[in-house]
Scaffold this motif. Structure first.
Motif, PDB file in Angstrom:
ATOM      1  N   TYR A  91     -32.503  49.027  72.655  1.00  0.00           N
ATOM      2  CA  TYR A  91     -31.676  49.320  73.695  1.00  0.00           C
ATOM      3  C   TYR A  91     -30.120  49.540  73.306  1.00  0.00           C
ATOM      4  N   ASP A  92     -29.674  48.514  72.360  1.00  0.00           N
ATOM      5  CA  ASP A  92     -28.378  48.588  71.940  1.00  0.00           C
ATOM      6  C   ASP A  92     -27.998  49.758  71.086  1.00  0.00           C
ATOM      7  N   GLU A  93     -28.949  50.336  70.062  1.00  0.00           N
ATOM      8  CA  GLU A  93     -28.844  51.465  69.481  1.00  0.00           C
ATOM      9  C   GLU A  93     -28.662  52.626  70.440  1.00  0.00           C
ATOM     10  N   MET A  94     -29.601  52.925  71.403  1.00  0.00           N
ATOM     11  CA  MET A  94     -29.443  53.816  72.239  1.00  0.00           C
ATOM     12  C   MET A  94     -28.211  54.017  73.040  1.00  0.00           C
ATOM     13  N   GLU A  95     -27.764  52.821  73.494  1.00  0.00           N
ATOM     14  CA  GLU A  95     -26.383  52.522  74.257  1.00  0.00           C
ATOM     15  C   GLU A  95     -25.105  53.023  73.616  1.00  0.00           C
ATOM     16  N   LYS A  96     -25.110  52.695  72.223  1.00  0.00           N
ATOM     17  CA  LYS A  96     -24.163  53.079  71.444  1.00  0.00           C
ATOM     18  C   LYS A  96     -23.879  54.533  71.126  1.00  0.00           C
ATOM     19  N   TYR A  97     -24.903  55.392  71.370  1.00  0.00           N
ATOM     20  CA  TYR A  97     -24.598  56.850  71.549  1.00  0.00           C
ATOM     21  C   TYR A  97     -24.203  57.327  73.069  1.00  0.00           C
ATOM     22  N   ALA A  98     -25.107  56.719  73.906  1.00  0.00           N
ATOM     23  CA  ALA A  98     -25.056  57.147  75.221  1.00  0.00           C
ATOM     24  C   ALA A  98     -23.677  56.805  75.977  1.00  0.00           C
ATOM     25  N   ILE A  99     -23.162  55.647  75.440  1.00  0.00           N
ATOM     26  CA  ILE A  99     -21.827  55.096  75.883  1.00  0.00           C
ATOM     27  C   ILE A  99     -20.670  55.041  74.910  1.00  0.00           C
ATOM     28  N   LEU A 100     -19.666  56.050  75.297  1.00  0.00           N
ATOM     29  CA  LEU A 100     -18.506  56.091  74.211  1.00  0.00           C
ATOM     30  C   LEU A 100     -17.767  54.787  74.121  1.00  0.00           C
ATOM     31  N   ALA A 101     -17.317  54.516  73.140  1.00  0.00           N
ATOM     32  CA  ALA A 101     -16.335  53.209  73.004  1.00  0.00           C
ATOM     33  C   ALA A 101     -15.039  53.743  73.524  1.00  0.00           C
ATOM     34  N   GLY A 102     -14.318  52.872  74.309  1.00  0.00           N
ATOM     35  CA  GLY A 102     -12.859  53.150  74.589  1.00  0.00           C
ATOM     36  C   GLY A 102     -12.980  53.410  76.155  1.00  0.00           C
ATOM     37  N   ILE A 103     -11.677  53.884  76.471  1.00  0.00           N
ATOM     38  CA  ILE A 103     -11.507  54.271  78.230  1.00  0.00           C
ATOM     39  C   ILE A 103     -11.081  55.405  78.027  1.00  0.00           C
ATOM     40  N   ALA A 104     -11.486  56.188  79.066  1.00  0.00           N
ATOM     41  CA  ALA A 104     -11.165  57.608  79.719  1.00  0.00           C
ATOM     42  C   ALA A 104      -9.674  57.410  80.162  1.00  0.00           C
ATOM     43  N   PRO A 105      -8.818  58.442  79.779  1.00  0.00           N
ATOM     44  CA  PRO A 105      -7.597  58.439  80.468  1.00  0.00           C
ATOM     45  C   PRO A 105      -7.785  58.602  82.087  1.00  0.00           C
ATOM     46  N   ALA A 106      -6.934  57.627  82.520  1.00  0.00           N
ATOM     47  CA  ALA A 106      -6.827  57.338  84.029  1.00  0.00           C
ATOM     48  C   ALA A 106      -6.359  58.729  84.792  1.00  0.00           C
ATOM     49  N   ARG A 107      -6.952  58.701  85.769  1.00  0.00           N
ATOM     50  CA  ARG A 107      -6.661  60.132  86.932  1.00  0.00           C
ATOM     51  C   ARG A 107      -6.110  59.422  88.079  1.00  0.00           C
ATOM     52  N   THR A 108      -4.757  59.503  88.307  1.00  0.00           N
ATOM     53  CA  THR A 108      -4.141  58.743  89.467  1.00  0.00           C
ATOM     54  C   THR A 108      -4.548  59.456  90.778  1.00  0.00           C
ATOM     55  N   ASP A 109      -4.631  60.648  90.993  1.00  0.00           N
ATOM     56  CA  ASP A 109      -4.688  61.359  92.229  1.00  0.00           C
ATOM     57  C   ASP A 109      -5.788  60.838  93.075  1.00  0.00           C
ATOM     58  N   ILE A 110      -6.825  60.381  92.257  1.00  0.00           N
ATOM     59  CA  ILE A 110      -8.058  60.039  93.038  1.00  0.00           C
ATOM     60  C   ILE A 110      -8.166  58.433  92.627  1.00  0.00           C
ATOM     61  N   PRO A 111      -7.729  57.674  93.339  1.00  0.00           N
ATOM     62  CA  PRO A 111      -7.729  56.009  93.206  1.00  0.00           C
ATOM     63  C   PRO A 111      -8.785  55.370  93.463  1.00  0.00           C
ATOM     64  N   SER A 112      -8.917  54.421  92.685  1.00  0.00           N
ATOM     65  CA  SER A 112     -10.416  53.483  92.906  1.00  0.00           C
ATOM     66  C   SER A 112     -10.370  53.053  94.536  1.00  0.00           C
ATOM     67  N   GLY A 113     -11.435  53.084  95.153  1.00  0.00           N
ATOM     68  CA  GLY A 113     -11.605  52.591  96.493  1.00  0.00           C
ATOM     69  C   GLY A 113     -11.450  53.893  97.444  1.00  0.00           C
ATOM     70  N   ILE A 114     -11.344  54.948  97.033  1.00  0.00           N
ATOM     71  CA  ILE A 114     -11.091  56.061  97.950  1.00  0.00           C
ATOM     72  C   ILE A 114     -12.585  56.305  98.894  1.00  0.00           C
ATOM     73  N   TRP A 115     -12.535  56.813  99.913  1.00  0.00           N
ATOM     74  CA  TRP A 115     -13.631  56.718 100.854  1.00  0.00           C
ATOM     75  C   TRP A 115     -13.941  58.195 101.032  1.00  0.00           C
ATOM     76  N   THR A 116     -15.450  58.400 100.780  1.00  0.00           N
ATOM     77  CA  THR A 116     -15.787  59.944 100.896  1.00  0.00           C
ATOM     78  C   THR A 116     -16.571  60.067 102.303  1.00  0.00           C
ATOM     79  N   LEU A 117     -16.214  61.020 102.983  1.00  0.00           N
ATOM     80  CA  LEU A 117     -16.879  61.465 104.353  1.00  0.00           C
ATOM     81  C   LEU A 117     -18.406  61.704 104.043  1.00  0.00           C
ATOM     82  N   HIS A 118     -19.164  61.095 104.077  1.00  0.00           N
ATOM     83  CA  HIS A 118     -20.547  61.575 103.560  1.00  0.00           C
ATOM     84  C   HIS A 118     -21.054  62.874 104.496  1.00  0.00           C
ATOM     85  N   PRO A 119     -21.814  63.695 104.226  1.00  0.00           N
ATOM     86  CA  PRO A 119     -22.170  65.015 105.209  1.00  0.00           C
ATOM     87  C   PRO A 119     -23.083  64.216 106.557  1.00  0.00           C
ATOM     88  N   ASP A 120     -23.676  63.172 106.143  1.00  0.00           N
ATOM     89  CA  ASP A 120     -24.157  62.586 107.713  1.00  0.00           C
ATOM     90  C   ASP A 120     -23.257  62.066 108.598  1.00  0.00           C
TER      91      ASP A 120
END
Length: 338
Positions: free
Chosen positions: A234-263
């Protein structure tokens, strides 16, 4: 065309024979796979391979941001456990007015990308793509098979995302697929897939890909190689599936934003890595009253927590709570539900 089909059939037959006798024939498996991939690549060509659709195509462009609310959206209700709501016959939970939350199992659906990091904004998007029904079926079926390890299910999903042919499945991942999918669904794993691409074809393809897609394309091919060989952890597959490091942040869509679900209800996501996500669902009283007793269902297997940052992972959601406490009682009575 008929000759190519015959050759492919012979190669698949040889592969099945070699797979059954792997302990005796050793490296022949890799040679057969390479021959099959080489033949397939000659037939398709680089351009056609690059135009093959992804197994799951959901992206942030599929998020409907209309009606969304910022994290400071005022809700007077105190959150109650979502998993205590009445179960729906076909999966999920029957919603009542109020605020609910649970930490549930979640799965990465985008190999070759960065894991979620603190501050990433995630919004609701539906599961879309040629393998959407298969992915949803796996998530629904997994709830009925608690004996199957979450890691094994994640490997199966990565295998599908990597567009691996079921004929190439090897080891535990094959057993997991057979346990969670019907025979008809298993046959659907043969459509819209790629074989293991040889090095020369990979080099040509990588030269034509934009930089942001190279890691994904390379990760998927590596996953196909590992699954076909049956020799990986599993660790070997995870190494390729999950990139090391952190993606650059996108500040216009903050953590905890609410989506209005279609329902009509609101939903938001707080991932902890890719394997678990805290989900909050807010159901306005006005919505419940407008339904005149008709049920409204939250079924997470149809949902993807989609990152605003395209370099991060899409997260498939489930109806499986982690560490639930069933001694707690709901304070809200779900009255008037037919």
């Amino acid at each position: 065309m008929k000759i190519i089909k015959k050759i492919l059939f012979i190669i698949l037959f040889q592969f099945a024979f070699v797979q059954a006798s792997q302990a005796q024939f050793g490296g022949l498996t890799d040679k057969v796979l390479e021959a099959g991939a080489s033949l397939a690549s000659k037939k398709l060509g680089v351009d056609k391979i690059l135009k093959q659709p992804a197994a799951i195509t959901t992206s942030f462009e599929d998020v409907n941001q209309e009606g969304s609310k910022m994290p400071d959206f005022s809700i007077a209700d105190k959150a109650q456990p979502l998993y205590l709501l009445p179960k729906a016959p076909d999966g999920g939970f029957v919603l009542c007015a109020g605020l609910y939350e649970m930490t549930n199992k979640s799965y990465c659906l985008h190999a070759g990308t960065f894991a979620p990091s603190q501050g990433d904004g995630y919004m609701f998007a539906p599961v879309l793509g040629p393998k959407e029904e298969i992915v949803t079926a796996i998530l629904k079926s997994a709830e009925k098979h608690p004996e199957i390890n979450q890691h094994d299910i994640q490997v199966l999903l990565w295998t599908i995302i990597a567009r691996t042919k079921f004929a190439d499945y090897n080891g535990t991942v094959k057993l997991t697929a057979i346990a969670l999918l019907t025979p008809l669904q298993l046959t659907q794993l043969e459509g819209g897939v790629l074989g293991v691409l040889p090095g020369n074809l990979m080099d040509k393809a990588m030269d034509k890909l934009p930089d942001n897609l190279k890691a994904i394309f390379e990760a998927e091919n590596k996953i196909r190689q590992m699954v076909s060989s049956g020799n990986y952890t599993y660790d070997e597959m995870e190494k390729y599936a999950i990139l090391a490091g952190i993606a650059p942040a996108r500040t216009d869509i903050p953590s905890g934003i609410w989506t209005l679900h279609p329902d009509g209800y609101y939903v938001r996501y707080f991932p902890s890595g890719y394997s678990k996500t805290r989900v909050q669902v807010y159901v306005p009283k006005e919505l419940i009253l407008s339904l005149n007793g008709t049920k409204i269902i939250y079924d997470a297997t149809n949902d993807i927590a989609c990152p605003a940052n395209v370099g991060s992972q899409r997260l498939a959601q489930t109806n499986e709570p982690l560490d639930p406490d069933y001694k707690i009682k709901l304070k809200t009575l779900c009255a008037g539900i037919k």
